[in-house]
Design an enzyme around this catalytic site. Structure first.
Site, PDB file in Angstrom:
ATOM      1  CB  CYS A   3      -1.004  -0.046   1.153  1.00 50.45           C
ATOM      2  SG  CYS A   3      -2.340   1.161   0.992  1.00 50.45           S
ATOM      3  CD  GLU A  60      -2.046  -6.419   4.962  1.00 47.47           C
ATOM      4  OE1 GLU A  60      -2.322  -5.256   5.306  1.00 47.47           O
ATOM      5  OE2 GLU A  60      -1.483  -6.696   3.886  1.00 47.47           O
ATOM      6  CG  HIS A  74      -3.934  -3.512   2.665  1.00 44.48           C
ATOM      7  ND1 HIS A  74      -2.952  -3.114   3.540  1.00 44.48           N
ATOM      8  CD2 HIS A  74      -4.535  -2.373   2.249  1.00 44.48           C
ATOM      9  CE1 HIS A  74      -2.969  -1.798   3.660  1.00 44.48           C
ATOM     10  NE2 HIS A  74      -3.917  -1.329   2.875  1.00 44.48           N
TER      11      HIS A  74
END
Length: 193
Positions: free
Chosen positions: A77, A177, A175
């Site tokens: 990001c 994750e 992202h």
């Protein structure tokens, strides 16, 4: 394997740590240049505003360290955006790793873009086993335009770089994750490089 998440006070660090743990690895948080240099893999996270994040990097000297790393590095990001030449956000000079200048989405669309979007034109081993048009999770108001270093695209008002790659450096605007199984696969691919 030694995995270091760069800790400079501008990161979504815990969710990355948990995602890495789900893959069977442990990650260390550090702002120590020697520890970062000795890592097998480095993750450069980022959430927040570009100019204040760059100030934190400069204050710790990490702005000089990151571009010299030779192991695989993944910017996430804002981390990816800071790896570019510059960002319109706060008129920020970046690290100059990627040949791109980050710009703001136009007023034609709701900003920030928040939520799920598709990625396409996937290149490099970072996306091994990830199919075209899979969904990833994004939260951003600024983007890197398409360049020769674009390794994945997405579209929101315009086509833009969902990921960049050059030498040992990779960056994702999304992202991983927070991108479910697709994101886990991408993070796993990075850790296995």
């Amino acid at each position: 394997m030694k995995i270091v998440i760069i800790n400079y006070g501008a990161g979504n660090i815990q969710s990355i740590k948990f995602a890495i743990r789900r893959l069977g690895y442990e990650a260390l948080l550090s702002d120590d240049p020697e520890e970062i240099r000795q890592a097998d893999k480095v993750i450069f996270p980022g959430v927040g505003e570009a100019s204040s994040a760059m100030k934190k990097l400069r204050a710790s000297g990490l702005d000089k360290i990151i571009p010299t790393l030779t192991q695989p590095v993944l910017g996430i990001c804002l981390g990816m955006q800071l790896m570019c030449h510059s960002s319109e956000e706060g008129q920020t000079e970046g690290l100059g790793i990627f040949d791109a200048d980050v710009v703001r989405f136009s007023n034609r669309v709701k900003v920030p873009q928040i939520g799920w979007n598709q990625i396409s034109n996937l290149k490099t081993p970072l996306f091994q086993g990830v199919g075209e048009k899979k969904h990833i999770y994004l939260v951003h108001s600024y983007y890197a335009p398409l360049t020769k270093e674009t390794i994945a695209e997405s579209e929101y008002d315009v086509k833009y770089s969902a990921a960049l790659g050059k030498d040992n450096f990779y960056g994702t605007q999304f992202h991983p994750e927070k991108s479910s199984k697709v994101g886990q696969r991408i993070l796993g691919n990075f850790l296995e490089m």
